[in-house]
Design a protein around this motif. Structure first.
Motif, PDB file in Angstrom:
ATOM      1  N   ALA A 198    -109.048 -44.098  27.528  1.00  0.00           N
ATOM      2  CA  ALA A 198    -108.041 -45.896  27.400  1.00  0.00           C
ATOM      3  C   ALA A 198    -107.967 -46.491  28.335  1.00  0.00           C
ATOM      4  O   ALA A 198    -107.153 -45.633  29.282  1.00  0.00           O
ATOM      5  N   THR A 199    -108.737 -47.310  28.754  1.00  0.00           N
ATOM      6  CA  THR A 199    -108.197 -48.217  30.257  1.00  0.00           C
ATOM      7  C   THR A 199    -106.797 -49.145  30.062  1.00  0.00           C
ATOM      8  O   THR A 199    -106.558 -49.146  31.216  1.00  0.00           O
ATOM      9  N   HIS A 200    -106.623 -48.982  29.347  1.00  0.00           N
ATOM     10  CA  HIS A 200    -105.190 -49.534  29.441  1.00  0.00           C
ATOM     11  C   HIS A 200    -103.776 -49.816  27.771  1.00  0.00           C
ATOM     12  O   HIS A 200    -104.156 -51.182  26.693  1.00  0.00           O
ATOM     13  N   SER A 201    -103.968 -49.109  27.413  1.00  0.00           N
ATOM     14  CA  SER A 201    -103.157 -48.504  26.392  1.00  0.00           C
ATOM     15  C   SER A 201    -101.720 -47.514  26.277  1.00  0.00           C
ATOM     16  O   SER A 201    -101.357 -46.465  27.989  1.00  0.00           O
ATOM     17  N   SER A 202    -100.999 -48.705  25.832  1.00  0.00           N
ATOM     18  CA  SER A 202     -99.600 -47.439  26.134  1.00  0.00           C
ATOM     19  C   SER A 202     -99.329 -46.651  24.802  1.00  0.00           C
ATOM     20  O   SER A 202    -100.154 -46.391  23.964  1.00  0.00           O
ATOM     21  N   ALA A 203     -97.767 -46.143  24.902  1.00  0.00           N
ATOM     22  CA  ALA A 203     -97.067 -44.789  24.195  1.00  0.00           C
ATOM     23  C   ALA A 203     -96.583 -46.086  23.090  1.00  0.00           C
ATOM     24  O   ALA A 203     -95.556 -46.943  23.166  1.00  0.00           O
ATOM     25  N   ARG A 204     -97.368 -45.566  21.719  1.00  0.00           N
ATOM     26  CA  ARG A 204     -96.553 -46.093  20.353  1.00  0.00           C
ATOM     27  C   ARG A 204     -95.506 -45.500  20.380  1.00  0.00           C
ATOM     28  O   ARG A 204     -94.323 -46.100  19.377  1.00  0.00           O
ATOM     29  N   ALA A 205     -95.128 -43.994  20.824  1.00  0.00           N
ATOM     30  CA  ALA A 205     -93.933 -43.692  20.277  1.00  0.00           C
ATOM     31  C   ALA A 205     -92.265 -44.547  21.362  1.00  0.00           C
ATOM     32  O   ALA A 205     -91.183 -44.361  20.467  1.00  0.00           O
TER      33      ALA A 205
END
Length: 342
Positions: A198-205
């Motif tokens: 995932a080259t540019h993703s953060s945490a949905r939590a």
């Protein structure tokens, strides 16, 4: 610049600077990169830069392939025009050679691949031209998959999308799940026999936005040996508190879920790219429902990357963990997977 940052390999897995380069006349591509972007990359200590090929709406679908090829050509020309500073790399050996010679290693990627469409064989054409990473959806629907903006459809990969996963694994091209819808990520993780990124993703939590990943998705990527590279775009990190502390929160959460060896940096610096590519008549204020003009202070562009190292050290991170997330994890994955046939 912090001494640890200077000594570390720093990898950025998503910077749309090619969009800014191709907005200029072809004869100044190399000079524009050298004058506008190279000083920022050097100031930020960037050693390994992934360059996505993103195709704006006006070029889709009819002009997508031509625009893709033009951006790929721009990457080759800026590398050829600045041979002492950068090198376009196709595998781990070429990355190591570039870094060993004090040059920035550039890796070409596709973002959503609208120029490919259902013609999956074109992935090999683009592989021959140096592309080594690819995502197959953006916010919306493509011929291959649904992007995260279409989560309500529950769409998995299409038949050509499934073929694309197999083709990319055969070639040695990393599959990028950033922007892919929930069901699509699950489908890729079911199919994948090689690591994905995932080259540019953060945490949905931590922040419930469709561009972020659930813990189960993060864990699945890590279990397959892949990487989650955290996005710096402020409106994906928090609703109002646009500070570097919120970025560190996301980094720490994803490290806790995936393990330190499966996390990297995917900043997605857009401020200057938007300024370079948007006419004054129609400034972009909102992108997919979030503000396009909110940024982490000091992290509007690559020159600010040493601030990340400082923030991690302030949080009490051990130096080896900082080094891993700054770029060693990305370098290890790229060395093992890029250009290596199945």
């Amino acid at each position: 610049m912090n001494d640890l940052h200077r000594r570390s390999v720093v990898a950025d897995t998503h910077n749309d600077l090619l969009c800014a380069v191709v907005s200029r006349p072809v004869e100044v591509w190399s000079d524009f990169f050298r004058e506008r972007w190279l000083p920022q990359l050097r100031a930020g200590g960037v050693d390994l830069q992934t360059l996505p090929v993103f195709i704006d709406d006006p070029y889709r679908p009819e002009g997508a392939l031509r625009r893709t090829l033009r951006m790929v050509e721009a990457a080759h020309r800026l590398a050829e025009g600045n041979p002492d500073d950068v090198a376009l790399c196709r595998d781990g050996a070429e990355i190591d050679a570039a870094l060993g010679g004090g040059r920035i290693a550039l890796v070409l990627a596709l973002e959503s691949a609208p120029g490919v469409g259902e013609d999956v064989e074109l992935l090999e054409t683009l592989f021959r031209l140096g592309v080594r990473v690819a995502s197959l959806a953006h916010f919306g629907r493509t011929a291959l998959a649904d992007g995260s903006g279409e989560d309500a459809t529950g769409g998995r990969l299409t038949k050509p999308g499934v073929a694309a996963v197999a083709e990319m694994e055969r070639l040695g091209m990393l599959y990028d799940v950033s922007h892919l819808g929930i069901a699509g990520v699950e489908h890729v993780l079911e199919l994948a026999t090689r690591p994905v990124i995932a080259t540019h993703s953060s945490a949905r939590a931590l922040f419930d936005h469709h561009r972020n990943l659930y813990d189960a998705q993060i864990r699945g990527i890590a279990d397959g040996g892949g990487l989650v590279c955290v996005n710096f775009f402020a409106p994906y990190l928090h609703a109002t508190d646009f500070t570097i502390d919120r970025l560190v929160d996301h980094l720490e959460h994803i490290v806790g879920v995936a393990g330190i060896e499966h996390v990297g940096l995917g900043p997605d610096f857009v401020k200057e790219v938007l300024a370079d590519t948007t006419p004054p008549c129609c400034e972009v204020d909102v992108v997919e429902g979030v503000p396009a003009n909110e940024y982490l202070p000091g992290l509007e562009g690559p020159a600010g990357l040493p601030l990340v190292t400082e923030a991690l050290l302030r949080r009490g991170w051990a130096e080896p963990d900082v080094v891993a997330v700054l770029g060693e994890n990305v370098r290890r994955l790229y060395r093992a997977e890029l250009g290596r046939p199945a």
